[in-house]
Design an enzyme around this catalytic site. Structure first.
Site, short mmCIF file in Angstrom:
data_model
loop_
_atom_site.label_atom_id
_atom_site.label_comp_id
_atom_site.label_asym_id
_atom_site.label_seq_id
_atom_site.Cartn_x
_atom_site.Cartn_y
_atom_site.Cartn_z
CG ASP A 112 3.47 -1.94 9.98
OD1 ASP A 112 3.43 -2.44 11.12
OD2 ASP A 112 2.58 -2.12 9.11
NE ARG B 174 -2.09 -2.25 3.22
CZ ARG B 174 -2.51 -2.67 4.41
NH1 ARG B 174 -3.66 -2.22 4.89
NH2 ARG B 174 -1.79 -3.54 5.12
C1 UD1 Z 1 -1.54 -6.56 11.44
C2 UD1 Z 1 -2.43 -7.47 12.32
C3 UD1 Z 1 -3.64 -6.68 12.76
C4 UD1 Z 1 -3.20 -5.43 13.50
C5 UD1 Z 1 -2.20 -4.60 12.66
C6 UD1 Z 1 -1.59 -3.54 13.54
C7 UD1 Z 1 -2.15 -9.76 11.49
C8 UD1 Z 1 -2.77 -10.86 10.72
N1 UD1 Z 1 -2.85 -8.62 11.55
O1 UD1 Z 1 -2.31 -6.24 10.28
O2 UD1 Z 1 -4.48 -7.47 13.61
O3 UD1 Z 1 -4.33 -4.64 13.84
O4 UD1 Z 1 -1.13 -5.43 12.18
O5 UD1 Z 1 -0.77 -2.66 12.82
O6 UD1 Z 1 -1.09 -9.92 12.04
N2 UD1 Z 1 5.05 -9.04 7.73
C9 UD1 Z 1 6.05 -9.99 7.58
N3 UD1 Z 1 5.80 -11.11 6.87
C10 UD1 Z 1 4.60 -11.36 6.30
C11 UD1 Z 1 3.58 -10.39 6.46
C12 UD1 Z 1 3.83 -9.24 7.18
O7 UD1 Z 1 7.15 -9.80 8.09
O8 UD1 Z 1 4.46 -12.41 5.68
C13 UD1 Z 1 5.34 -7.82 8.49
C14 UD1 Z 1 5.18 -6.55 7.68
O9 UD1 Z 1 6.41 -6.19 7.08
C15 UD1 Z 1 4.74 -5.54 8.73
C16 UD1 Z 1 4.03 -6.38 9.77
O10 UD1 Z 1 4.40 -7.71 9.54
O11 UD1 Z 1 5.84 -4.90 9.33
C17 UD1 Z 1 2.52 -6.25 9.72
O12 UD1 Z 1 2.05 -6.66 8.44
P1 UD1 Z 1 0.85 -5.95 7.72
O13 UD1 Z 1 0.61 -6.64 6.45
O14 UD1 Z 1 1.05 -4.49 7.70
O15 UD1 Z 1 -0.35 -6.33 8.73
P2 UD1 Z 1 -1.71 -5.55 8.94
O16 UD1 Z 1 -2.64 -5.86 7.83
O17 UD1 Z 1 -1.44 -4.12 9.19
CA CA Z 2 0.34 -2.86 9.18
#
Ligand code: UD1
Ligand code: CA
Length: 451
Positions: free
Chosen positions: A103, A14
């Site tokens: 993040d 995004r």
């Molecule tokens: C996530 C949470 C959500 C919470 C939110 C808070 C989950 C399923 N959801 O959602 O409940 O309210 O954060 O900000 O956890 N990342 C990895 N590997 C992956 C996917 C993501 O390292 O395979 C890392 C991303 O780089 C990021 C973090 O995890 O730093 C969060 O991922 P993101 O996709 O932003 O999760 P949200 O949809 O925001």
């Molecule tokens: Ca996030």
């Protein structure tokens, strides 16, 4: 014992950027650096960063943090999948695992301390940091009972309309009893809207799980797009500026000023409008910076003024006046009670005390003594097209307007350079150097006489 895992493998679709999301800058530090900074009160025994999308870049950007471990998540199949990658690394680990989203950059160290304390005191299998948001859109919703025991977490996109009304959200910050989490991690499925392995599902299998509400909900804002990045920047700026005003710094029109949180200011500093202080900058008491100035990685002494100028990697002594419209860059040192005025550029140059460089000069690779007066338009010719050369100027020496000092060259003490001179040879102490053609007046000469 506490180990830390930071989730930093995602691309951050995004953000619409080639740069991994966690490397986007917020007030002079990347998001992931800020997350690491929020751990200052925790003292973990191990700190693991889970990297994936352009992981080499993320790893390289964190070189200055000692002792970090990097764990690769080659394909980003969700936050639960990311934590699964830790299983081989934490095989005999019996302590707690603190998980942070890479993040979520505005957490205060005290908040993580509180979360950990509550987790340990209640002997929870997991403790989740939550917040009540005015606008919870996009976040996982947390359902808990009156004793803060968790019932379930549902991702925004998997919520029913009724569930979306819940404003308590998951901050993406958790504390787990690692052996319990390690048991349930292999059982995660991906039957949700994104077909991803959610860490939040693992939480649903553990017991007891408690929620801890953060005091200031702004701390837990996650950065998913540029608009949220801008909002986080505003929050950070408000925090930093409020703190400095409380500490005795005057900010005139604070909305037009930005101050990195790495900057140090003393009481009775005045920051005028449209001024930006960045990096490792410090300003001592009685100084007035701005309006319209940028100061970066510089040390400003007492009672200095910097007016409509750009100062970077420089140190300025007490009582010196800079500007308007001066540019100091790259290892500049200016002594006390100097004046560096209009349209003057200094680079890799050191000025003693009581010097005047008041108008239209360029001094590069120069070293000046005390009480030197640099006449308007004096320039060091320090670059021969291949190499830079030094210029030395002794105490009480004066250069006339429009002098060119062709380096390498040394002017002694008490030297005077005649205006318009091109100086190519050293000048001994107490001398006058004139290096220009003598003026010829042809009397009785008029244009009309030529034909
Ligand atoms: C996530 C949470 C959500 C919470 C939110 C808070 C989950 C399923 N959801 O959602 O409940 O309210 O954060 O900000 O956890 N990342 C990895 N590997 C992956 C996917 C993501 O390292 O395979 C890392 C991303 O780089 C990021 C973090 O995890 O730093 C969060 O991922 P993101 O996709 O932003 O999760 P949200 O949809 O925001
Ligand atoms: Ca996030």
């Amino acid at each position: 014992m506490v180990a830390v895992a930071i989730l930093a493998a995602g691309r951050g679709t995004r953000m619409k950027s080639n740069l991994p999301k966690v490397l986007h800058s917020l007030g002079g530090q990347s998001l992931v650096e800020r997350v690491l900074g929020s751990l200052s009160a925790v003292e973990p025994s191990r700190c693991m960063v889970i990297v994936g999308y352009r992981g080499d870049l993320v790893q390289a950007s964190l070189r200055s943090f000692p002792g970090l471990e990097f764990v690769e998540q080659a394909k980003q199949l969700g936050t639960g999948h990311a934590i699964q990658q830790l299983l081989p690394h934490l095989q005999n680990f019996q302590g707690d695992l603190l998980v942070l989203n890479g993040d979520v950059p505005l957490l205060r160290p005290q908040t993580l301390e509180r979360l950990l304390r509550s987790h340990q005191q209640n002997q929870n299998a997991a403790t989740i940091l939550t917040a009540q948001l005015p606008n919870p859109q996009g976040y996982g919703r947390v359902f808990s009972d009156s004793r803060n025991l968790l019932q379930q977490i549902v991702e925004d996109r998997d919520c029913t309309d009724a569930q979306k009304q819940n404003r308590r959200i998951n901050a993406g910050v958790y504390c787990f009893r690692w052996p319990d989490l390690a048991d349930v991690l292999p059982q995660l499925g991906a039957s949700n809207d994104q077909q991803e392995y959610y860490l939040t599902d693992a939480v649903n299998y553990l017991n007891p799980v408690m929620t801890v509400d953060v005091e200031d909900y702004q701390e837990i804002l996650g950065i998913n797009d540029r608009k949220q990045l801008a909002a986080a920047n505003e929050i950070l700026q408000t925090r930093v500026k409020d703190d400095w005003m409380a500490a005795g710094v005057t900010l005139v029109s604070p909305d037009s000023i930005t101050i990195d949180d790495t900057v140090q200011l003393q009481p009775d500093v005045v920051i005028e409008p449209h001024t930006h202080l960045r990096g490792k900058t410090s300003v001592e008491s009685g100084s007035r910076i701005g309006p319209g100035s940028l100061v970066e990685d510089s040390q400003i002494g007492q009672d200095v003024t910097v007016l409509y100028s750009v100062v970077s990697e420089s140190a300025i002594g007490a009582g010196t006046r800079i500007g308007p419209y001066a540019h100091l860059r790259g290892h500049v040192q200016v002594g006390t009670a100097c004046r560096v005025g209009n349209f003057v550029e200094l680079k890799n140059t050191s000025l003693g005390n009581h010097n005047n460089v008041a108008h239209l000069s360029y001094l590069g690779d120069a070293t000046l003594g005390d009480q030197v007066n640099i006449g308007a338009g004096t320039i060091t010719a320090n670059y021969d097209g291949v190499r830079k050369h030094p210029t030395q100027i002794g105490d009480r020496t004066k250069t006339g307007s429009n002098s060119v000092l062709v380096a390498p060259v040394t002017l002694g003490n008490d030297v005077t350079i005649a205006a318009g001179s091109v100086i190519t040879e050293d000048v001994p102490d107490s001398s006058l150097a004139i290096a220009r053609n003598r003026q010829v007046n042809k009397t009785g000469w008029r244009l009309s006489q030529q034909d």
